[in-house]
Design an enzyme around this catalytic site. Structure first.
Site, PDB file in Angstrom:
ATOM      1  N   THR A 158      53.644  26.219  26.444  1.00  0.00           N
ATOM      2  CA  THR A 158      53.788  27.242  26.201  1.00  0.00           C
ATOM      3  C   THR A 158      54.879  27.335  25.126  1.00  0.00           C
ATOM      4  OG1 THR A 158      55.202  27.970  27.893  1.00  0.00           O
ATOM      5  CG2 THR A 158      52.359  28.640  28.131  1.00  0.00           C
ATOM      6  N   HIS A 159      54.994  28.174  24.111  1.00  0.00           N
ATOM      7  CA  HIS A 159      55.913  28.435  22.967  1.00  0.00           C
ATOM      8  C   HIS A 159      55.754  26.860  22.327  1.00  0.00           C
ATOM      9  CE1 HIS A 159      57.081  31.682  25.568  1.00  0.00           C
ATOM     10  NE2 HIS A 159      56.575  30.979  26.383  1.00  0.00           N
ATOM     11  N   SER A 281      45.822  10.558   1.144  1.00  0.00           N
ATOM     12  CA  SER A 281      47.071  11.180   0.068  1.00  0.00           C
ATOM     13  C   SER A 281      46.663  10.650  -1.634  1.00  0.00           C
ATOM     14  CB  SER A 281      48.073  11.179   0.504  1.00  0.00           C
ATOM     15  OG  SER A 281      49.057  11.245  -0.887  1.00  0.00           O
ATOM     16  N   LYS A 287      48.655   7.735   4.078  1.00  0.00           N
ATOM     17  CA  LYS A 287      48.218   9.310   4.984  1.00  0.00           C
ATOM     18  C   LYS A 287      46.832   9.045   5.321  1.00  0.00           C
ATOM     19  CE  LYS A 287      50.047  12.243   5.316  1.00  0.00           C
ATOM     20  NZ  LYS A 287      50.653  13.616   4.656  1.00  0.00           N
ATOM     21  N   ASN A 289      44.757  12.992   7.029  1.00  0.00           N
ATOM     22  CA  ASN A 289      45.393  14.135   7.221  1.00  0.00           C
ATOM     23  C   ASN A 289      43.916  14.852   7.332  1.00  0.00           C
ATOM     24  OD1 ASN A 289      47.775  13.440   5.991  1.00  0.00           O
ATOM     25  ND2 ASN A 289      46.874  13.780   4.035  1.00  0.00           N
ATOM     26  N   GLU A 294      42.275  22.047   8.630  1.00  0.00           N
ATOM     27  CA  GLU A 294      43.908  22.723   8.261  1.00  0.00           C
ATOM     28  C   GLU A 294      43.073  24.148   7.199  1.00  0.00           C
ATOM     29  OE1 GLU A 294      46.801  19.965   7.866  1.00  0.00           O
ATOM     30  OE2 GLU A 294      45.443  19.560   5.882  1.00  0.00           O
ATOM     31  N   TYR A 321      25.926  58.734  -0.768  1.00  0.00           N
ATOM     32  CA  TYR A 321      26.648  57.527  -1.066  1.00  0.00           C
ATOM     33  C   TYR A 321      26.991  57.867  -2.641  1.00  0.00           C
ATOM     34  CZ  TYR A 321      24.517  53.737  -3.794  1.00  0.00           C
ATOM     35  OH  TYR A 321      25.142  52.636  -4.377  1.00  0.00           O
ATOM     36  N   GLN A 326      28.277  50.034  -3.244  1.00  0.00           N
ATOM     37  CA  GLN A 326      27.449  49.505  -3.680  1.00  0.00           C
ATOM     38  C   GLN A 326      28.472  47.630  -3.864  1.00  0.00           C
ATOM     39  OE1 GLN A 326      24.738  48.890  -7.933  1.00  0.00           O
ATOM     40  NE2 GLN A 326      26.756  47.130  -8.315  1.00  0.00           N
ATOM     41  N   LYS A 329      28.450  44.670  -0.758  1.00  0.00           N
ATOM     42  CA  LYS A 329      27.605  43.340  -0.369  1.00  0.00           C
ATOM     43  C   LYS A 329      28.955  41.975  -0.604  1.00  0.00           C
ATOM     44  CE  LYS A 329      24.005  45.466  -2.632  1.00  0.00           C
ATOM     45  NZ  LYS A 329      24.789  46.862  -1.470  1.00  0.00           N
TER      46      LYS A 329
HETATM   47  N1  ARG Z   1      22.286  49.531  -5.713  1.00  0.00           N
HETATM   48  C1  ARG Z   1      22.600  50.277  -5.522  1.00  0.00           C
HETATM   49  C2  ARG Z   1      23.687  49.306  -4.122  1.00  0.00           C
HETATM   50  O1  ARG Z   1      23.217  48.197  -4.005  1.00  0.00           O
HETATM   51  C3  ARG Z   1      21.888  50.610  -4.915  1.00  0.00           C
HETATM   52  C4  ARG Z   1      21.423  51.848  -5.539  1.00  0.00           C
HETATM   53  C5  ARG Z   1      22.159  52.839  -5.575  1.00  0.00           C
HETATM   54  N2  ARG Z   1      22.198  53.668  -6.582  1.00  0.00           N
HETATM   55  C6  ARG Z   1      22.226  54.519  -7.058  1.00  0.00           C
HETATM   56  N3  ARG Z   1      22.651  54.968  -7.925  1.00  0.00           N
HETATM   57  N4  ARG Z   1      22.585  55.651  -5.906  1.00  0.00           N
HETATM   58  O2  ARG Z   1      24.504  50.493  -3.476  1.00  0.00           O
END
Ligand code: ARG
Length: 479
Positions: A158-159, A281, A287, A289, A294, A321, A326, A329
């Site tokens: 610990t510590h 290294s 070395k 490593n 890491e 929306y 967009q 993703k």
């Molecule tokens: N490519 C857009 C997205 O991934 C979906 C399209 C929706 N576009 C829009 N103008 N309502 O969110």
């Protein structure tokens, strides 16, 4: 003035500025949704047919076009470098090329907003399955390590100060416990994306009289259709939840990584990383490593960053929306890839780490890690614990002065400092005795660790066949 393959140009005269055109495209990220988008197109076409908008023959032609495109992509991959704006535009263009005007009719009553929300949920099912597998593989590596070293002692900290001896197996299973919770968190996130957004339209619902329950079932959503079209198209909390599960898992990996990096130092020398996970290294020839661990430790920060980026994207965003969504993703996908890679490399590093059992055992017996047990021995003779703590502390001080361990205090010193003490200290304060005393559930006693290894082995088998908790351990205790 609509561009070829563009889904929305009706009221526009001029074209996009080329810089903005490039800026607003999402195909470089969302091409990974290609197959999910085909699944969604097929399910929606079937729903349209059931609602009387496609004849059986038209549906068959649409289905053939979708199957043809799927076969083409299965061979060549979904193109990331196509000029299409996004994956939905790409799919529509390809379907129109294969079945003409029928392809243009698929988008009836549908929006890219409910489409992308559905695509992503379908796609994430598979990605989460991959993450679960990664966690299970790492757990298997750690359980293997624990099985090999269930009774082998090492210093416990610990510590970062030596505290009490533990077994190497107990340490490995501590990390398994944390990873098993991460696994549970992923399943939990998955359960909350198990409702179908398709059929919500752009924001207000669809005008087509589709059977949304059937649509949800067709796409494998156990939770049925999303119940509110605004929420269905605007919600991304399930992505935050998934990213939290990933951030927590990689944060756990960073702690495992740090433990192993420390164990591999020349100061500790508890383990040695094999060549497969070590680097040298460019300057210092001697070395060796621990870069694998890491990097695992370092990359956790990027996954944490993705979680904050996703929360920030949603914060203050009006319903429903907005194009901000967009970027979900762009934030999510690299973090998923990073998490998967970290799980895999951590498992490799565990597999290629060999513990120096003799050194670990020797070091477990040094540095007064049995001082708590000395106090407990005094308690057994009737000394109140607080007094026993003080007496044992004084004994440690004297032992430090003399440069000996507690059990090696000269008889005169022992008599003077610990007059109440009975019994054979060499035996009572040995590492094996100290470990064996901690046999209650959760303790580090070798017998307890062996039972836990067996329990985890059963759990790993249950996970491998898609099951969950196999129930109680050998001692008949519910987990
Ligand atoms: N490519 C857009 C997205 O991934 C979906 C399209 C929706 N576009 C829009 N103008 N309502 O969110």
């Amino acid at each position: 003035m609509s561009q070829p393959g563009q889904l929305w140009g009706g009221r526009f005269q001029g074209g996009l500025d080329p810089a903005f055109a490039e800026f607003q495209r999402s195909l470089p990220q969302d091409h990974v949704l290609g197959f999910a988008d085909l699944e969604v197109n097929l399910a929606w076409s079937e729903a349209l047919a059931a609602a009387g908008l496609f004849t059986a023959d038209e549906l068959a032609r649409v289905r053939a076009a979708i199957e043809d495109l799927a076969a083409h992509w299965a061979e060549h991959g979904v193109p990331a470098d196509d000029a299409a704006e996004d994956v939905h535009s790409l799919v529509e263009r390809e379907l129109v090329a294969r079945c003409g005007d029928l392809g243009k009719r698929i988008h009836t009553g549908r929006s890219r907003n409910d489409q992308v929300a559905t695509d992503l949920r379908l796609y994430l099912r598979e990605r989460i399955a991959g993450l679960l597998e990664g966690i299970q593989d790492l757990c298997a590596a750690l359980v293997g390590k624990a099985g090999a070293h269930a009774g082998d002692p090492m210093p416990g900290y610990t510590h970062l100060q030596r505290a009490q001896p533990i077994t190497i197996g107990h340490h490995a299973l501590a990390h398994v416990e944390a990873l098993a919770r991460d696994r549970q968190r992923l399943l939990d996130a998955l359960s909350r994306m198990d409702q179908c957004p398709l059929g919500s339209g752009a924001l207000a619902g669809t005008t087509v009289p589709v059977d949304r329950a059937a649509l949800a079932a067709q796409l494998g959503f156990g939770g049925g259709p999303c119940r509110n079209s605004l929420d269905a198209t605007a919600a991304r909390d399930h992505l935050c939840e998934l990213l939290f599960a990933c951030a927590m898992a990689t944060t756990h990996l960073s702690r495992l990584a740090e433990d192993y990096v420390f164990f591999a130092t020349q100061e500790a020398r508890f383990l040695h990383f094999g060549d497969a996970v070590s680097t040298g290294s460019s300057l210092m020839p001697q070395k060796r490593n621990p870069d694998a661990m890491e990097l695992v430790r370092g990359k956790a920060a990027r996954v944490q960053g993705a979680l904050l980026a996703m929360l920030g994207t949603i914060k203050g965003l009006p319903l429903a929306y907005n194009r901000d969504l967009q970027t979900d993703k762009e934030t999510l996908l690299p973090a998923l890839a990073e998490t998967e890679a970290c799980l895999h490399v951590a498992a490799l590093a565990v597999q290629h780490a060999s513990f120096d059992v003799a050194r670990c055992a020797a070091e477990a017996g040094k540095g007064y890690q049995n001082a708590t047990d000395l106090a407990d021995l005094l308690v057994a003779q009737g000394v109140p614990f607080r007094d026993a703590h003080a007496l044992a502390g004084a004994a440690v001080n004297r032992a430090v002065e003399l440069g000996v361990e507690l059990q090696d205090l000269p008889p005169g010193e022992r008599q003077r400092l610990l007059p109440q003490l009975r019994g054979d200290l060499t035996r009572e304060l040995s590492v094996s005795a100290v470990l064996a005393r901690r046999a209650a559930t959760g303790g580090t006693a070798p017998a307890r660790v062996r039972a836990e290894v067996e329990r985890w082995q059963r759990q790993l088998t249950a996970w491998a066949v898609g099951g969950e908790d196999p129930g109680s351990d050998g001692a008949g205790e519910a987990r």
